[in-house]
Scaffold this active site. Structure first.
Site, mmCIF file in Angstrom:
data_model
loop_
_atom_site.group_PDB
_atom_site.id
_atom_site.type_symbol
_atom_site.label_atom_id
_atom_site.label_comp_id
_atom_site.label_asym_id
_atom_site.label_seq_id
_atom_site.Cartn_x
_atom_site.Cartn_y
_atom_site.Cartn_z
ATOM 1 N N HIS A 132 19.256 -10.783 54.827
ATOM 2 C CA HIS A 132 18.864 -12.119 55.282
ATOM 3 C C HIS A 132 19.446 -13.137 54.296
ATOM 4 O O HIS A 132 18.937 -13.292 53.197
ATOM 5 C CB HIS A 132 17.333 -12.228 55.329
ATOM 6 C CG HIS A 132 16.831 -13.364 56.157
ATOM 7 N ND1 HIS A 132 15.818 -13.211 57.076
ATOM 8 C CD2 HIS A 132 17.176 -14.663 56.207
ATOM 9 C CE1 HIS A 132 15.565 -14.368 57.650
ATOM 10 N NE2 HIS A 132 16.378 -15.273 57.130
ATOM 11 N N VAL A 133 20.519 -13.793 54.711
ATOM 12 C CA VAL A 133 21.214 -14.721 53.822
ATOM 13 C C VAL A 133 20.258 -15.835 53.382
ATOM 14 O O VAL A 133 19.442 -16.318 54.171
ATOM 15 C CB VAL A 133 22.494 -15.285 54.494
ATOM 16 C CG1 VAL A 133 22.177 -16.204 55.651
ATOM 17 C CG2 VAL A 133 23.400 -15.955 53.486
ATOM 18 N N HIS A 134 20.331 -16.183 52.098
ATOM 19 C CA HIS A 134 19.471 -17.239 51.557
ATOM 20 C C HIS A 134 20.159 -17.899 50.372
ATOM 21 O O HIS A 134 20.918 -17.265 49.640
ATOM 22 C CB HIS A 134 18.099 -16.684 51.150
ATOM 23 C CG HIS A 134 18.161 -15.518 50.224
ATOM 24 N ND1 HIS A 134 18.506 -14.239 50.647
ATOM 25 C CD2 HIS A 134 17.942 -15.423 48.892
ATOM 26 C CE1 HIS A 134 18.478 -13.420 49.611
ATOM 27 N NE2 HIS A 134 18.146 -14.111 48.521
ATOM 28 N N LEU A 135 19.905 -19.175 50.218
ATOM 29 C CA LEU A 135 20.498 -19.984 49.164
ATOM 30 C C LEU A 135 19.461 -20.218 48.068
ATOM 31 O O LEU A 135 18.366 -20.706 48.345
ATOM 32 C CB LEU A 135 20.940 -21.335 49.745
ATOM 33 C CG LEU A 135 21.469 -22.374 48.763
ATOM 34 C CD1 LEU A 135 22.873 -21.992 48.297
ATOM 35 C CD2 LEU A 135 21.494 -23.749 49.412
#
Length: 195
Positions: free
Chosen positions: A148-151
């Site tokens: 789950h891509v996250h910044l």
């Protein structure tokens, strides 16, 4: 005889040891009535918050329990439950996607818009000397949650990496997560009312 100082960080124990492995990742104890498990810490977090609200928990209480700072249309901002610095926030899409390139254009634009707003809020709340904003895409790139891509958004100060970080892989945070949530959430509200 020399004495040794001890720094107690019980909130990190579960993370470091995996002691809560029987607990569903991302589901805080206060939201454990949610019966599901989506297999993703971030998907579980949002689902458990939404379930608590649907079951009658006050929205503000449910979002505080989950560390949810702000909801957008495609993305949201939450606290990092295991922060590297006070004010360490995460910006991510609701959609369970593992690559930045997989985001629909609207979600990618909102992710960046929320990152900009996060920078303004962190500046207002913490007055840092600088910021780290970063994406670790894929496990080999350092992603702790690779699916789950996250910044990551972190305020930084000159000298904020001390000897304890270097020799003991430990960070000392001057602020608990509840205080961070309250201060940051209030500041997002102030910025919204000013625009």
């Amino acid at each position: 005889m020399s004495t040794m100082d001890h720094l107690w960080t019980p909130w990190r124990y579960a993370y470091v040891t995996g002691a809560d492995s029987a607990v569903r990742a991302g589901v805080p104890a206060a939201l454990s009535a949610w019966p599901g498990d989506l297999g993703c810490v971030f998907c579980n977090l949002i689902a458990s918050i939404d379930y608590a609200i649907a079951q009658g928990m006050e929205q503000n209480k449910a979002e505080e329990a989950g560390g949810l700072i702000l909801r957008g249309t495609h993305c949201f901002i939450c606290l990092n439950a295991f922060p590297y610095s006070s004010g360490h926030l995460l910006v991510m899409p609701y959609a369970h996607l593992d690559r930045l390139a997989a985001l629909p254009v609207e979600a990618a634009h909102e992710l960046m818009d929320l990152a900009q707003r996060t920078e303004r809020v962190l500046e207002r709340v913490y007055r840092p000397h600088g910021f780290n904003f970063g994406l670790n895409v894929g496990r080999s790139a350092g992603a702790g949650v690779a699916g789950h891509v996250h910044l990551h958004a972190m305020p930084r100060w000159m000298g904020d990496t001390s000897f304890i970080t270097t020799i003991a892989e430990t960070r000392v945070l001057p602020e608990d997560l509840e205080t961070t949530w309250r201060r940051v959430r209030e500041s997002f509200g102030e910025i919204e009312s000013e625009t």
